[in-house]
Design a protein around this motif. Structure first.
Motif, PDB file in Angstrom:
ATOM      1  N   LYS A   1       0.404 -15.526   4.628  1.00 14.97           N
ATOM      2  CA  LYS A   1      -0.241 -14.348   5.194  1.00 14.97           C
ATOM      3  C   LYS A   1      -1.749 -14.426   4.984  1.00 14.97           C
ATOM      4  CE  LYS A   1       1.624 -10.223   4.860  1.00 14.97           C
ATOM      5  NZ  LYS A   1       2.155  -9.022   4.157  1.00 14.97           N
TER       6      LYS A   1
ATOM      7  N   ASN B   1      -3.298 -12.474   1.827  1.00 14.97           N
ATOM      8  CA  ASN B   1      -2.746 -12.664   0.480  1.00 14.97           C
ATOM      9  C   ASN B   1      -3.821 -12.645  -0.591  1.00 14.97           C
ATOM     10  OD1 ASN B   1       0.006 -12.850   0.891  1.00 14.97           O
ATOM     11  ND2 ASN B   1      -0.068 -15.022   1.374  1.00 14.97           N
TER      12      ASN B   1
ATOM     13  N   LYS C   1      -5.427  -9.402  -1.629  1.00 18.32           N
ATOM     14  CA  LYS C   1      -4.478  -8.491  -2.271  1.00 18.32           C
ATOM     15  C   LYS C   1      -4.091  -8.962  -3.670  1.00 18.32           C
ATOM     16  CE  LYS C   1      -2.714  -6.189   1.823  1.00 18.32           C
ATOM     17  NZ  LYS C   1      -1.679  -6.125   2.863  1.00 18.32           N
TER      18      LYS C   1
ATOM     19  N   TYR D   1      -8.697  -0.282  -0.891  1.00 20.23           N
ATOM     20  CA  TYR D   1      -7.897   0.889  -0.496  1.00 20.23           C
ATOM     21  C   TYR D   1      -8.829   2.107  -0.596  1.00 20.23           C
ATOM     22  CZ  TYR D   1      -4.116  -2.415  -1.220  1.00 20.23           C
ATOM     23  OH  TYR D   1      -3.300  -3.527  -1.128  1.00 20.23           O
TER      24      TYR D   1
ATOM     25  N   MET E   1       0.109  -2.358   7.344  1.00 20.74           N
ATOM     26  CA  MET E   1       0.418  -1.544   6.164  1.00 20.74           C
ATOM     27  C   MET E   1       1.337  -2.306   5.226  1.00 20.74           C
ATOM     28  SD  MET E   1       2.233   1.145   8.651  1.00 20.74           S
ATOM     29  CE  MET E   1       3.567   0.731   9.761  1.00 20.74           C
ATOM     30  N   GLY E   2       1.320  -3.617   5.402  1.00 20.66           N
ATOM     31  CA  GLY E   2       2.151  -4.476   4.569  1.00 20.66           C
ATOM     32  C   GLY E   2       3.114  -5.305   5.394  1.00 20.66           C
TER      33      GLY E   2
ATOM     34  N   PHE F   1       3.153 -16.501  -5.072  1.00 18.17           N
ATOM     35  CA  PHE F   1       3.369 -15.260  -4.299  1.00 18.17           C
ATOM     36  C   PHE F   1       3.177 -15.514  -2.799  1.00 18.17           C
ATOM     37  CE2 PHE F   1       3.933 -11.211  -6.693  1.00 18.17           C
ATOM     38  CZ  PHE F   1       4.084 -11.752  -7.963  1.00 18.17           C
ATOM     39  N   ALA F   2       2.191 -16.330  -2.474  1.00 19.03           N
ATOM     40  CA  ALA F   2       1.940 -16.627  -1.064  1.00 19.03           C
ATOM     41  C   ALA F   2       3.103 -17.431  -0.483  1.00 19.03           C
ATOM     42  CB  ALA F   2       0.634 -17.388  -0.915  1.00 19.03           C
TER      43      ALA F   2
ATOM     44  N   VAL G   1       3.959 -10.735  -1.193  1.00 19.26           N
ATOM     45  CA  VAL G   1       2.919  -9.713  -1.001  1.00 19.26           C
ATOM     46  C   VAL G   1       3.137  -9.003   0.331  1.00 19.26           C
ATOM     47  CG1 VAL G   1       0.442  -9.273  -0.857  1.00 19.26           C
ATOM     48  CG2 VAL G   1       1.287 -11.208  -2.208  1.00 19.26           C
ATOM     49  N   GLN G   2       3.277  -7.688   0.300  1.00 22.51           N
ATOM     50  CA  GLN G   2       3.268  -6.944   1.567  1.00 22.51           C
ATOM     51  C   GLN G   2       2.053  -6.021   1.573  1.00 22.51           C
ATOM     52  OE1 GLN G   2       6.943  -5.602   3.364  1.00 22.51           O
ATOM     53  NE2 GLN G   2       8.118  -7.211   2.390  1.00 22.51           N
ATOM     54  N   CYS G   3       2.223  -4.750   1.262  1.00 23.57           N
ATOM     55  CA  CYS G   3       1.044  -3.869   1.350  1.00 23.57           C
ATOM     56  C   CYS G   3       0.015  -4.210   0.293  1.00 23.57           C
ATOM     57  CB  CYS G   3       1.453  -2.409   1.259  1.00 23.57           C
ATOM     58  SG  CYS G   3       1.730  -1.824  -0.426  1.00 23.57           S
ATOM     59  N   GLY G   4       0.451  -4.845  -0.785  1.00 23.82           N
ATOM     60  CA  GLY G   4      -0.499  -5.318  -1.790  1.00 23.82           C
ATOM     61  C   GLY G   4      -0.859  -4.313  -2.862  1.00 23.82           C
TER      62      GLY G   4
ATOM     63  N   THR H   1       0.584  -5.359  -6.039  1.00 21.70           N
ATOM     64  CA  THR H   1       0.448  -6.791  -6.318  1.00 21.70           C
ATOM     65  C   THR H   1      -0.381  -7.128  -7.561  1.00 21.70           C
ATOM     66  OG1 THR H   1       0.696  -7.128  -3.939  1.00 21.70           O
ATOM     67  CG2 THR H   1       0.016  -9.021  -5.236  1.00 21.70           C
TER      68      THR H   1
END
Ligand code: FES
Ligand code: FES
Lengths: 694, 157
Positions: free
Chosen positions: A10, A13, A16, A23, A453-454, B91-92, B97-100, B103
């Motif tokens: 992603k 990554n 995050k 945020y 949003m994820g 994690f990658a 990881v989605q919204c973070g 994380t």
């Protein structure tokens, strides 16, 4: 070239994992003030008098009198005031913002606000219907006049989105422009709501998306309320202001999944469902908002994954003096699929048939009519998915074995679909999505209002464009949407983003490809409904959705013999989502959705007492931890949809829908009693063990 | 108000503050370290996790007084290490990881776990992550990430 489904890392990554992603609460502006929301302490009545404490210099009260435009939050059904003008319709209804530079001082002032009310008797019973729908298919009610009649009632509770990042905005003025940065799903919903609240011109409001720490529908319409309040305050105070909820406030006042009560009645002829009558009641809370649309989706899903010729379908949204309910991943479908899946199982049990064989015998096939006389146009892969499910989960064997065993183990299977995109003609008549691509030298920028949003929008959209153009993903730019730069491609909801917006982006990208040597230029595309999609909203007739995603879930549980605690041991999930634009991203979403769906079925308890939500934090409201989760096997099926990019259909909501019925059926199998409501808590199991139906 | 000294991300810092303040607020407001997040403010979600003398703590429930003369490492400090690089790549690779929002806390939890137990089994990983809530992933891919990190970082912990 590699298949588009092949996973890549992603693109966000690093920001995050390193904690660098910004945020809302991470943003600090010079001279920034903080806002607290003054709220009602009663569920129904009138405000007689408010005594605010004397405010020190630099502290402000902002209420309805400061609203330059309309005191209504623009949603779908516009009935929520930005600040109450004196009528109180639910506990903690917003009255004013208290704003100033020091949070400690604000807390002190906040405690000193005195409000006198004239209390009225609040309504919590479901009797005040504010929306009623009804439609028939085939013979309608008259089909229920013959055959064996079976009737049951099913109930579902509240569910809280419980995104880990609470709701929040920060705002400031740039000369005449009101700018809001928020944790949001729908930049243009927010912008349009603020324009109406301020009576502003289109170019006087700007909305920017910050990194969003989870949303699940919870940040679909609710943020518009906060944004309007904040915008009004900005106009008055002309200084940057932050409005970020703490967890408790977020849990008590934000929208939740509608609790429902679903009454089914079926007439059976030759071991088939000849006619089905259903009534769905949902608790809308104090305002209507999205409730009508949630109800429609539930009603349209009333046949579940099955084909039933004769239907009599009705539903009501009830207004109560409770916190307004709203969007939550699945949007009415999770309630209905729980109910219909249980009902079909219970019918089979009453007829002495094998439930799965019965389900298979009435499954919808390609070419069958939907509940609204639309058509399932694309191939339905369910038989093949069920076969695979049986094989890898050893379902039949387990089901018989567990029934005989002393320990309370069980296995359950759910069959379901999700109608992709907006219900009915929403895309064509209301949203009219527009996308823009900007080609500059060897780079292409994607300009859309879709929010990551994820779920990975930033990655999948860049990947999509790069893949079509056969260029490196680094050459494709995608920034968080800012309404000053992106066109309105619609809200990030309804599993529409990849299928609808992605479909448009793919079309635009093909044009960019054809004109690649022209230098720098812009391509825009607007949504056009496939010709065959015709839908009559008021009569619920026609194709309610352009395409359907399908799923099968198998869940294995163990119920503790003494405490009746439920433990999920393993899940197997099978999804037809057309085509995965990135397999790993889809699997991640599928895991997360199923976790939420399972927890909806047995773990997440939320209720209100006289209008007060009883679970005010993450200690009271239990969502799954790593300890609750089990290993999950996911299988994806390709079944390309002609108008989706590379054949992609909706993904986001599908995986939440089958969890609750599968876990509820597994618990039934374990305890040998019929389940009629979710969540299936230890207390409910105890009750069933004592007085439940076999 | 009182003066307090501690080590923050490998630097000795001194600050004059009310010692009852939450470490989370001090980190975010006074040191501009916004990697630790506030998800619940009451010790349930782990989004605010940091390392205190190399053990995971929730900074929202840690009064400033508790860090006197101790060592605090936030995700910002941890992210310059080799161990971090291994964990973030894991994690990658697994898709953890989605919204973070959870994380940084999850990464801190992973480090705290592997530091004590470089070869955790599935159950130990679940216990190690049980103080950190994630609403997006259903945890499986995060658990995979921890396993992957333990493998790829063999010898580092
Ligand atoms: S914010 Fe500290 S544990 Fe949730
Ligand atoms: S990735 Fe969103 S809460 Fe974990």
């Amino acid at each position: 070239m590699r298949d588009i489904s092949t996973s890549i890392n992603k693109v966000d990554n690093d920001e995050k994992t390193s904690g660098k992603a910004i945020y809302v609460a991470d943003i600090k502006l010079d001279n920034m003030l903080y806002a607290f929301t003054v709220r009602s302490k009663i569920a129904k009545g009138k405000i007689i008098k408010i005594d605010y404490p004397e405010l020190p210099l630099g502290y402000y009260i902002v209420d309805y009198k400061d609203i330059p435009g309309k005191n209504i939050v623009k949603v779908i059904f516009d009935d929520m005031p930005i600040f109450t003008e004196g009528d109180i319709t639910y506990l903690y209804e917003p009255i004013a913002l208290l704003i100033g530079p020091d949070k400690a001082v604000l807390s002190k002032l906040f405690a000193e606000v005195k409000i006198e009310y004239k209390e009225e008797e609040p309504v919590f019973a479901w009797k005040d219907s504010v929306i009623h729908y009804h439609f028939d298919k085939g013979l309608g009610k008259s089909a229920l006049e013959e055959g064996k009649i079976i009737e049951y009632v099913y109930q579902t509770g509240y569910q809280e989105q419980a995104y880990i990042e609470p709701q929040g905005f920060i705002g400031y003025l740039e000369t005449d422009k009101t700018t809001l940065i928020g944790s949001i799903q729908c930049p243009y919903y927010v912008k349009n709501a603020v324009i109406q609240a301020l009576g502003a011109k289109d170019d006087e409001v700007r909305v920017i998306q910050a990194a969003v720490g989870g949303a699940f529908g919870g940040k679909e319409e609710f943020p518009s309320l906060m944004a309007c309040q904040l915008a009004v305050a900005l106009k008055k105070i002309k200084q940057p202001i932050q409005l970020v909820y703490e967890r408790e406030e977020d849990m008590l006042v934000t929208t939740k999944r509608h609790p429902s009560r679903i009454n089914f009645k079926a007439s059976i002829k030759d071991n088939k469902i000849n006619g089905l009558s259903v009534h769905v009641g949902i608790d809308g809370g104090a305002t209507i908002g999205l409730s009508g649309v949630v109800l429609s989706r539930a009603l349209i899903a009333c046949t579940g994954a099955y084909a039933i010729d004769n239907l009599d379908v009705s539903g009501d949204v009830y207004k109560t003096n409770t916190v307004p309910n709203g969007a939550f991943r699945g949007f009415g479908a999770p309630q209905m699929f729980f109910a219909i899946e249980m009902f079909v199982e219970h019918i089979a049990m009453e007829l002495g048939l094998d439930p799965l064989e019965f389900s298979k015998s009435i499954l919808a096939k390609q070419g069958d009519y939907t509940s609204t006389m639309g058509v399932f146009r694309d191939p339905v892969l369910m038989p093949e998915m069920i076969e695979k499910a049986l094989e890898v989960s050893d379902y039949n064997n387990k089901k018989t074995m567990f029934k005989k065993q002393q320990n309370l183990k069980g296995v359950g299977m759910s069959l379901f679909f999700h109608g992709c995109g907006f219900t009915g003609s929403g895309e064509k008549n209301i949203i009219k999505a527009k996308v823009r691509l900007k080609k500059q030298f060897d780079k292409v920028e994607i300009l859309i209002a879709a929010v990551d949003m994820g779920q990975g929008v930033k990655t999948t959209f860049r990947k999509l464009v790069a893949h079509i153009l056969e260029i490196d993903i680094d050459k494709v730019i995608f920034n968080n949407p800012d309404t000053d730069f992106v066109p309105d491609s619609g809200p990030t909801v309804a599993s529409r983003t990849m299928m609808i917006v992605g479909g448009l982006v793919a079309r635009a990208t093909k044009e960019v490809k054809d004109r690649w040597n022209e230098g720098s230029f812009v391509v825009e595309k607007q949504y056009e409904q496939p010709d065959y999609i015709k839908y009559d909203e008021s009569n619920f007739k026609g194709d309610a959705y352009p395409a359907y995603s399908w799923g099968v879930n198998v869940v294995e549980v163990e119920v503790d013999r003494f405490t009746y605690q439920v433990k999920v041991n393993k899940t197997w999930a099978f999804y037809d989502i057309g085509k995965a634009i990135d397999e790993r991203i889809v699997i991640g979403q599928a895991d997360g959705g199923l976790a939420q769906g399972l927890a909806y079925g047995y773990l997440e308890v939320m209720n209100h007492d006289k209008g007060k939500i009883m679970q005010k934090n993450m200690t009271d409201y239990i969502i799954p931890t790593a300890m609750d989760m089990c290993s999950m096997e996911t299988y994806l099926y390709e079944n390309p949809y002609a108008y989706g990019p590379y054949g992609a259909k909706g993904v986001g909501e599908l995986s939440l829908i089958g969890g609750a019925p599968a876990v509820a059926k597994a618990i039934e199998n374990a305890i040998g009693k019929k389940v009629f409501k979710i969540p299936v808590t230890p207390e409910y199991i105890m009750e069933l063990m004592k007085n439940g139906k076999d | 108000m009182a003066k307090i000294k501690f080590t923050l991300n490998n630097e000795v810092v001194e600050i004059d503050k009310d010692l009852n303040m939450r470490l989370l607020d001090v980190l975010r407001n006074d040191f501009n370290l916004t990697g630790p997040k506030e998800g619940c403010g009451e010790g349930e979600c782990g989004a605010c996790a940091v390392l205190l003398n190399h053990e995971i703590v929730n900074s929202c429930c840690t009064p400033l007084a508790n860090v006197m003369d101790k060592e605090i490492i936030t995700i910002e400090g941890f992210s310059i290490t080799e161990r971090y690089r291994i964990i973030k790549e894991a994690f990658a690779k697994t898709g953890g990881v989605q919204c973070g929002f959870c994380t940084p806390g999850m990464i801190i939890a992973t480090e705290s776990l592997l530091n004590k137990n470089p070869h955790p089994n599935d159950f130990e990983i679940k216990i190690g992550l049980s103080g950190n809530l994630c609403r997006c992933t259903g945890y499986n891919l995060i658990i995979e990430a921890v396993k992957e990190a333990a493998k790829a970082g063999e010898g580092l912990w």
